[in-house]
Enzyme design. Structure first.
Site, PDB file in Angstrom:
ATOM      1  CG  ASN A 150      -2.421   2.492  -2.452  1.00 38.66           C
ATOM      2  OD1 ASN A 150      -2.001   2.304  -1.306  1.00 38.66           O
ATOM      3  ND2 ASN A 150      -3.500   2.146  -2.978  1.00 38.66           N
ATOM      4  CB  CYS A 325     -15.040   1.945  -8.072  1.00 42.04           C
ATOM      5  SG  CYS A 325     -16.187   2.338  -8.981  1.00 42.04           S
TER       6      CYS A 325
HETATM    7  C1  LIG Z   1       1.005   0.225  -2.057  1.00 36.73           C
HETATM    8  C2  LIG Z   1       0.773  -1.107  -2.649  1.00 36.73           C
HETATM    9  N1  LIG Z   1       1.009  -2.391  -1.943  1.00 36.73           N
HETATM   10  C3  LIG Z   1       0.881  -3.586  -2.817  1.00 36.73           C
HETATM   11  C4  LIG Z   1       0.541  -3.470  -4.343  1.00 36.73           C
HETATM   12  C5  LIG Z   1       0.477  -4.822  -5.002  1.00 36.73           C
HETATM   13  O1  LIG Z   1       1.494  -4.830  -6.032  1.00 36.73           O
HETATM   14  P1  LIG Z   1       1.238  -5.701  -7.172  1.00 36.73           P
HETATM   15  O2  LIG Z   1       0.557  -5.029  -8.061  1.00 36.73           O
HETATM   16  O3  LIG Z   1       2.997  -6.112  -7.633  1.00 36.73           O
HETATM   17  O4  LIG Z   1       0.941  -7.191  -6.701  1.00 36.73           O
HETATM   18  C6  LIG Z   1       0.288  -2.072  -4.716  1.00 36.73           C
HETATM   19  C7  LIG Z   1      -0.133  -2.088  -6.379  1.00 36.73           C
HETATM   20  O5  LIG Z   1      -1.158  -1.328  -6.650  1.00 36.73           O
HETATM   21  C8  LIG Z   1       0.326  -1.090  -3.970  1.00 36.73           C
HETATM   22  O6  LIG Z   1       0.323   0.308  -4.644  1.00 36.73           O
END
Ligand SMILES: Cc1ncc(COP(=O)(O)O)c(C=O)c1O
Length: 393
Positions: A150, A325
């Site tokens: 992410n 952060c």
């Molecule tokens: C790699 C990853 N996993 C899990 C999540 C969590 O997803 P959700 O916001 O639908 O709970 C995110 C959200 O930022 C993510 O980027």
């Protein structure tokens, strides 16, 4: 406002909103009701399931709708923990996972599971050789490794990891939340057992997700009740959001088929080229070859990401800091630390993330505003790059 924070969330596609609307009004019925109106709502859910399945090359019955990506991850990890037990099994994961995997795995470790966390190389990719060693040493167990990160957008060597896991009888889950809808994800080509999806990362609303369960895998439901979703996730279905996810999946599949994502990558590359050419002390982080088209992770020497974020917000550009952060203080993230990026470089980074709605004009305008923000920050900073002199809320 120029929105460049699409890894945080994406704008809901107008066609998705349109598809959802009837299910807040006329078609409000319970899909389990036996009369025609109920059956018609049930059909809408089936169509949405078909679209999500088609997007990732799955069968309809392999898709379970969930409340969000975090729920999908928790559902599968907790199921695996119950099935494998803590005595002789090993939980294998990566150091750069999202907290929606890190935290449930930590909770397992706290109650006595053996957990092995594999490292990444300087490009932010998991080391397959290390993963293999851990699998070889494990008697039995399961692995969870993300498809795309992410923060950096770097795509992990999921095919190789899956094959190693298979050879050793290790069940394999992937958090594909930052990959689905952005890049090709096909479970016929990549033999994962479980895969998590979140709608709001590809133009569906927040609060809807899905979990892919390969046919025949063992699964223990987390939420039991009325037996919806084939008993795998009970609770009356969130029909409008499920329909919205189906529409977003259809749009994403069509865009990927037309290679529309090449346009997003071209805008991202243009952004990076201009930043490197026009601002001194710019470093691009993460793999150049293995990444989703939507993300640039950039360090600006002598700046602080959190400060730049505020200056850019005032200038009408929305981005994220490149590292988490914590308690109001900019800390290098676990992802950047794992990649061996220095604390200084990590703290000076921004994550700039695009979508199909980002235009070339917006990118060019954003570059101009970033140039000004960096110049302003460096002039206040006196060019030393040491110690923040701006106070942030
Ligand atoms: C790699 C990853 N996993 C899990 C999540 C969590 O997803 P959700 O916001 O639908 O709970 C995110 C959200 O930022 C993510 O980027």
């Amino acid at each position: 406002m120029i929105y460049l924070d699409n890894h945080a969330t994406t704008r809901v596609h107008p066609e998705v909103v349109e598809a959802m609307m009837p299910f807040f009004g006329e078609q409000f019925h319970n899909p389990s009701s036996g009369y025609r109106a109920g059956r018609s709502v049930k059909k809408a859910i089936a169509e949405a399931r078909g679209e999500v399945a088609e997007l990732i090359g799955a069968k309809e019955e392999e898709i379970v709708f969930t409340g969000c990506g975090t729920e999908s991850n928790n559902m599968v990890l907790k199921s695996l923990a119950r099935i494998y037990g803590r005595k002789s099994s090993t939980v294998i994961t990566g150091v750069i996972e999202h907290s929606a995997v890190l935290r449930p795995v930590q909770a397992m470790e706290d109650v006595g599971f053996r957990v092995k966390r594999c490292g990444v190389d300087v490009e932010g990719r998991l080391r397959v050789a290390e993963f293999r060693e851990v699998c070889e040493a494990a008697e039995t167990g399961f692995a969870s490794v993300m498809w795309a990160n992410n923060e950096t957008g770097v795509i992990q060597p999921v095919v190789g990891l899956c094959e190693v896991a298979r050879e050793h009888g290790i069940a394999f889950h992937t958090d594909a939340i930052q990959a689905v809808g952005k890049t090709r994800v096909d479970v016929r080509e990549v033999p994962v057992d479980f895969l998590s999806i979140s709608g709001h990362k590809f133009h569906a609303p927040k609060g809807i997700g899905a979990l892919y369960l390969r046919e025949g895998v063992r699964f223990e439901p987390l939420i039991r009740g009325g037996g919806q979703e084939g008993g795998r996730r009970s609770g009356t279905e969130n029909v409008p959001y499920i329909v919205g996810l189906g529409k977003a999946a259809e749009l994403a599949r069509k865009a990927l088929e037309k290679d529309a994502h090449a346009g997003i990558a071209a805008n991202r590359d243009h952004l990076e080229q201009r930043l490197v050419a026009e601002i001194d002390g710019v470093v691009l982080n993460g793999s150049r070859d293995h990444r989703v088209p939507t993300c640039a992770h950039v360090s600006f020497e002598g700046c602080e990401g959190a400060g730049l974020l505020i200056l850019l917000d005032e200038a009408g550009v929305q981005v994220s800091t490149g590292s988490a952060c914590m308690t109001g203080k900019q800390q290098p993230s676990h992802v950047q630390k794992a990649m061996g990026i220095s604390d200084e470089q990590a703290k000076s980074s921004l994550r700039i993330s695009l979508s199909q709605f980002t235009t070339r004009e917006e990118i060019d305008e954003a570059v101009e505003r970033i140039k000004k923000a960096v110049k302003k920050f460096r002039s206040v900073q006196g060019g030393s790059g040491v110690g923040p002199v701006v106070v942030y809320p």
